[in-house]
Design a protein around this motif. Structure first.
Motif, PDB file in Angstrom:
ATOM      1  N   ARG A  50      76.186  29.539 152.946  1.00 28.16           N
ATOM      2  CA  ARG A  50      74.967  30.105 153.535  1.00 28.16           C
ATOM      3  C   ARG A  50      73.874  30.255 152.486  1.00 28.16           C
ATOM      4  NH1 ARG A  50      78.761  33.105 156.544  1.00 28.16           N
ATOM      5  NH2 ARG A  50      78.710  34.811 155.023  1.00 28.16           N
ATOM      6  N   ALA A  51      74.266  30.657 151.268  1.00 33.51           N
ATOM      7  CA  ALA A  51      73.279  30.820 150.195  1.00 33.51           C
ATOM      8  C   ALA A  51      72.619  29.480 149.846  1.00 33.51           C
ATOM      9  CB  ALA A  51      73.943  31.424 148.962  1.00 33.51           C
ATOM     10  N   ILE A  52      73.397  28.404 149.880  1.00 38.41           N
ATOM     11  CA  ILE A  52      72.836  27.077 149.591  1.00 38.41           C
ATOM     12  C   ILE A  52      71.861  26.667 150.691  1.00 38.41           C
ATOM     13  CG2 ILE A  52      73.399  24.626 149.343  1.00 38.41           C
ATOM     14  CD1 ILE A  52      76.072  25.521 148.096  1.00 38.41           C
ATOM     15  N   ALA A  53      72.254  26.890 151.946  1.00 45.42           N
ATOM     16  CA  ALA A  53      71.360  26.565 153.063  1.00 45.42           C
ATOM     17  C   ALA A  53      70.080  27.392 152.982  1.00 45.42           C
ATOM     18  CB  ALA A  53      72.067  26.802 154.393  1.00 45.42           C
ATOM     19  N   ASP A  54      70.206  28.661 152.593  1.00 42.82           N
ATOM     20  CA  ASP A  54      69.018  29.503 152.432  1.00 42.82           C
ATOM     21  C   ASP A  54      68.139  28.992 151.300  1.00 42.82           C
ATOM     22  OD1 ASP A  54      69.848  31.135 154.480  1.00 42.82           O
ATOM     23  OD2 ASP A  54      70.713  32.669 153.170  1.00 42.82           O
ATOM     24  N   ALA A  55      68.781  28.502 150.227  1.00 43.29           N
ATOM     25  CA  ALA A  55      68.017  28.016 149.076  1.00 43.29           C
ATOM     26  C   ALA A  55      67.226  26.761 149.425  1.00 43.29           C
ATOM     27  CB  ALA A  55      68.953  27.734 147.908  1.00 43.29           C
ATOM     28  N   ILE A  56      67.830  25.866 150.194  1.00 42.02           N
ATOM     29  CA  ILE A  56      67.110  24.640 150.560  1.00 42.02           C
ATOM     30  C   ILE A  56      66.059  24.951 151.622  1.00 42.02           C
ATOM     31  CG2 ILE A  56      68.521  23.714 152.448  1.00 42.02           C
ATOM     32  CD1 ILE A  56      67.230  21.727 149.407  1.00 42.02           C
ATOM     33  N   SER A  57      66.319  25.977 152.452  1.00 41.24           N
ATOM     34  CA  SER A  57      65.348  26.505 153.417  1.00 41.24           C
ATOM     35  C   SER A  57      64.601  25.395 154.157  1.00 41.24           C
ATOM     36  CB  SER A  57      64.337  27.404 152.681  1.00 41.24           C
ATOM     37  OG  SER A  57      63.480  28.047 153.598  1.00 41.24           O
ATOM     38  N   PRO A  58      65.286  24.695 155.072  1.00 38.56           N
ATOM     39  CA  PRO A  58      64.639  23.589 155.798  1.00 38.56           C
ATOM     40  C   PRO A  58      63.361  24.033 156.502  1.00 38.56           C
ATOM     41  CG  PRO A  58      66.996  23.627 156.221  1.00 38.56           C
ATOM     42  CD  PRO A  58      66.679  24.894 155.491  1.00 38.56           C
ATOM     43  N   ARG A  59      62.375  23.165 156.456  1.00 36.43           N
ATOM     44  CA  ARG A  59      61.066  23.478 157.030  1.00 36.43           C
ATOM     45  C   ARG A  59      60.784  22.568 158.220  1.00 36.43           C
ATOM     46  NH1 ARG A  59      58.619  23.375 150.893  1.00 36.43           N
ATOM     47  NH2 ARG A  59      59.807  25.186 150.163  1.00 36.43           N
ATOM     48  N   PRO A  60      59.935  23.012 159.143  1.00 36.71           N
ATOM     49  CA  PRO A  60      59.635  22.196 160.323  1.00 36.71           C
ATOM     50  C   PRO A  60      59.147  20.803 159.937  1.00 36.71           C
ATOM     51  CG  PRO A  60      58.762  24.404 160.589  1.00 36.71           C
ATOM     52  CD  PRO A  60      59.250  24.311 159.178  1.00 36.71           C
ATOM     53  N   GLY A  61      59.700  19.784 160.606  1.00 36.19           N
ATOM     54  CA  GLY A  61      59.265  18.413 160.373  1.00 36.19           C
ATOM     55  C   GLY A  61      59.809  17.775 159.122  1.00 36.19           C
ATOM     56  N   GLU A  62      60.666  18.469 158.402  1.00 36.74           N
ATOM     57  CA  GLU A  62      61.184  17.993 157.126  1.00 36.74           C
ATOM     58  C   GLU A  62      62.522  17.279 157.324  1.00 36.74           C
ATOM     59  OE1 GLU A  62      61.030  20.119 152.862  1.00 36.74           O
ATOM     60  OE2 GLU A  62      62.383  21.080 154.271  1.00 36.74           O
ATOM     61  N   ILE A  63      62.857  16.400 156.385  1.00 37.20           N
ATOM     62  CA  ILE A  63      64.154  15.743 156.374  1.00 37.20           C
ATOM     63  C   ILE A  63      64.976  16.316 155.225  1.00 37.20           C
ATOM     64  CG2 ILE A  63      65.363  13.559 155.953  1.00 37.20           C
ATOM     65  CD1 ILE A  63      63.092  12.134 157.385  1.00 37.20           C
ATOM     66  N   HIS A  99      83.726  17.644 154.794  1.00 35.74           N
ATOM     67  CA  HIS A  99      84.171  18.009 156.139  1.00 35.74           C
ATOM     68  C   HIS A  99      83.031  18.553 156.990  1.00 35.74           C
ATOM     69  CE1 HIS A  99      87.972  18.555 153.683  1.00 35.74           C
ATOM     70  NE2 HIS A  99      88.271  17.588 154.508  1.00 35.74           N
ATOM     71  N   GLY A 100      81.842  18.695 156.401  1.00 36.31           N
ATOM     72  CA  GLY A 100      80.683  19.142 157.173  1.00 36.31           C
ATOM     73  C   GLY A 100      80.418  20.626 157.141  1.00 36.31           C
ATOM     74  N   GLU A 101      81.071  21.364 156.240  1.00 38.75           N
ATOM     75  CA  GLU A 101      80.858  22.811 156.193  1.00 38.75           C
ATOM     76  C   GLU A 101      79.400  23.165 155.892  1.00 38.75           C
ATOM     77  OE1 GLU A 101      83.279  21.255 154.591  1.00 38.75           O
ATOM     78  OE2 GLU A 101      85.206  22.237 154.963  1.00 38.75           O
ATOM     79  N   LEU A 102      78.838  22.541 154.866  1.00 32.93           N
ATOM     80  CA  LEU A 102      77.435  22.810 154.540  1.00 32.93           C
ATOM     81  C   LEU A 102      76.517  22.205 155.593  1.00 32.93           C
ATOM     82  CD1 LEU A 102      75.213  23.870 152.706  1.00 32.93           C
ATOM     83  CD2 LEU A 102      75.425  21.793 151.327  1.00 32.93           C
ATOM     84  N   THR A 103      76.886  21.062 156.131  1.00 26.38           N
ATOM     85  CA  THR A 103      76.073  20.417 157.170  1.00 26.38           C
ATOM     86  C   THR A 103      75.852  21.369 158.347  1.00 26.38           C
ATOM     87  OG1 THR A 103      77.208  18.376 156.549  1.00 26.38           O
ATOM     88  CG2 THR A 103      75.771  18.283 158.475  1.00 26.38           C
ATOM     89  N   LYS A 104      76.908  22.067 158.740  1.00 28.30           N
ATOM     90  CA  LYS A 104      76.794  23.008 159.856  1.00 28.30           C
ATOM     91  C   LYS A 104      75.819  24.138 159.527  1.00 28.30           C
ATOM     92  CE  LYS A 104      81.507  22.043 161.425  1.00 28.30           C
ATOM     93  NZ  LYS A 104      82.911  22.548 161.515  1.00 28.30           N
ATOM     94  N   GLU A 105      75.864  24.612 158.287  1.00 21.64           N
ATOM     95  CA  GLU A 105      74.906  25.650 157.882  1.00 21.64           C
ATOM     96  C   GLU A 105      73.477  25.108 157.885  1.00 21.64           C
ATOM     97  OE1 GLU A 105      75.412  28.806 157.380  1.00 21.64           O
ATOM     98  OE2 GLU A 105      77.600  28.798 157.492  1.00 21.64           O
ATOM     99  N   LEU A 106      73.315  23.859 157.476  1.00 18.89           N
ATOM    100  CA  LEU A 106      71.981  23.242 157.482  1.00 18.89           C
ATOM    101  C   LEU A 106      71.463  23.066 158.904  1.00 18.89           C
ATOM    102  CD1 LEU A 106      72.548  20.510 154.729  1.00 18.89           C
ATOM    103  CD2 LEU A 106      71.226  22.618 154.489  1.00 18.89           C
ATOM    104  N   VAL A 107      72.358  22.707 159.817  1.00 16.19           N
ATOM    105  CA  VAL A 107      71.970  22.578 161.231  1.00 16.19           C
ATOM    106  C   VAL A 107      71.456  23.917 161.749  1.00 16.19           C
ATOM    107  CG1 VAL A 107      72.863  22.245 163.566  1.00 16.19           C
ATOM    108  CG2 VAL A 107      73.467  20.627 161.764  1.00 16.19           C
ATOM    109  N   LEU A 108      72.166  24.979 161.422  1.00 14.00           N
ATOM    110  CA  LEU A 108      71.725  26.305 161.847  1.00 14.00           C
ATOM    111  C   LEU A 108      70.367  26.647 161.233  1.00 14.00           C
ATOM    112  CD1 LEU A 108      75.069  28.325 161.571  1.00 14.00           C
ATOM    113  CD2 LEU A 108      73.914  27.586 163.660  1.00 14.00           C
ATOM    114  N   ALA A 109      70.200  26.321 159.950  1.00 12.06           N
ATOM    115  CA  ALA A 109      68.932  26.604 159.280  1.00 12.06           C
ATOM    116  C   ALA A 109      67.802  25.773 159.870  1.00 12.06           C
ATOM    117  CB  ALA A 109      69.057  26.338 157.784  1.00 12.06           C
ATOM    118  N   CYS A 110      68.101  24.525 160.203  1.00 10.15           N
ATOM    119  CA  CYS A 110      67.087  23.667 160.839  1.00 10.15           C
ATOM    120  C   CYS A 110      66.710  24.212 162.200  1.00 10.15           C
ATOM    121  CB  CYS A 110      67.611  22.247 160.987  1.00 10.15           C
ATOM    122  SG  CYS A 110      67.450  21.236 159.505  1.00 10.15           S
ATOM    123  N   GLY A 111      67.700  24.687 162.943  1.00 11.59           N
ATOM    124  CA  GLY A 111      67.424  25.244 164.264  1.00 11.59           C
ATOM    125  C   GLY A 111      66.505  26.437 164.192  1.00 11.59           C
TER     126      GLY A 111
END
Length: 270
Positions: free
Chosen positions: A16-29, A37-49
């Motif tokens: 979660r801390a890594i996903a918070d650090a990258i902090s996805p922004r609207p319209g960003e890739i 296994h996708g553990e961080l990917t799932k956190e990124l999906v939540l952050a993107c949402g």
């Protein structure tokens, strides 16, 4: 799995801390390297949402080298249009993705739990990208992270190269117990904020050529390390221009001083 040097990050709080650090922004890739296994990917999906605004959804391109894991990831994120799983080696694919897949007008960021043995090559690939991400968050070996953030009088070759194009900061120390299987050393999460501008008078190839010569033998003086780079009188003038003295050692030099020396000695890559 171990043939690829994979140590899977399992600690939910660190993910979660890594996903918070990258902090996805609207319209960003978000380009994720080695999703496993996708553990961080799932956190990124939540952050993107959480950052979606209308049609301006952020998207995730996850690059996985392991074919079996890639298939599992495809199934896991089959119904999520925000996630695109790419099978291949990030070291070979990053330039293509940054050049051909991501429009220059679209901001992007890079994140990943990186196998230790590819860290140096990955940083070199990122540094050479023409279309660079705005920020990079990597989980890497703690000792390497500490080398990257070093400053004079403890400058080193890796720090000198990375700090030319990014400002590094260690965000978290991650104990080896957070991984399965456990690595032999602790890790660190490092943020690289890519600089909006770098010295315009010297290109990256010229700069790195000088860095390689400067740090070829770090215990020697700057003058001795640069004796083969140019006539001795030119080296001495370059050092004076950079505000340095021949008796200093390379670890005493700032990024700007190295860039000034490179500019003075080379107008084209040696």
């Amino acid at each position: 799995m171990q043939k690829l040097g994979q140590h899977f990050l399992k600690d939910a709080s660190v993910l979660r801390a890594i996903a918070d650090a990258i902090s996805p922004r609207p319209g960003e890739i978000i380009v994720e390297i080695g999703p496993g296994h996708g553990e961080l990917t799932k956190e990124l999906v939540l952050a993107c949402g959480a950052s979606d605004v209308g049609e301006q959804q952020c998207r995730i391109i996850a690059i996985e080298k392991d074919a079996r894991l890639g298939e599992l990831l495809q199934k896991t994120f089959l119904d999520d249009p925000k996630v695109n799983i790419v099978h291949g080696d990030a070291l070979n694919l990053l330039e293509e993705i940054a050049t051909d897949t991501i429009p220059k007008s679209t901001p992007y960021a890079v994140v990943g739990n990186i196998p230790y043995y590819i860290t140096g090559r990955l940083l070199r690939v990122l540094g050479e990208l023409e279309h660079k991400p705005s920020r990079i968050v990597l989980t890497i070996q703690k000792e390497v992270a500490e080398r990257i953030v070093a400053e004079p009088p403890c400058m080193n070759r890796l720090a000198a190269i990375v700090q030319f194009w990014a400002e590094p900061r260690i965000l978290h120390i991650v104990p080896r117990s957070a991984f399965r299987p456990e690595p032999d050393v602790d890790s660190a999460v490092i943020l690289l904020s890519v600089k909006n501008s770098i010295p315009e008078t010297v290109g990256f190839p010229i700069y790195t050529a000088i860095v390689r010569k400067l740090f070829a033998q770090p215990r020697k003086t700057i003058l001795n390390n640069l004796r083969t780079a140019a006539p001795i009188e030119d080296v001495e003038r370059a050092l004076r221009t950079a505000g340095s003295v021949p008796q200093q050692r390379p670890q005493d030099l700032s990024i700007q001083a190295i860039a000034t020396i490179a500019e003075f000695l080379f107008k084209t890559p040696p």
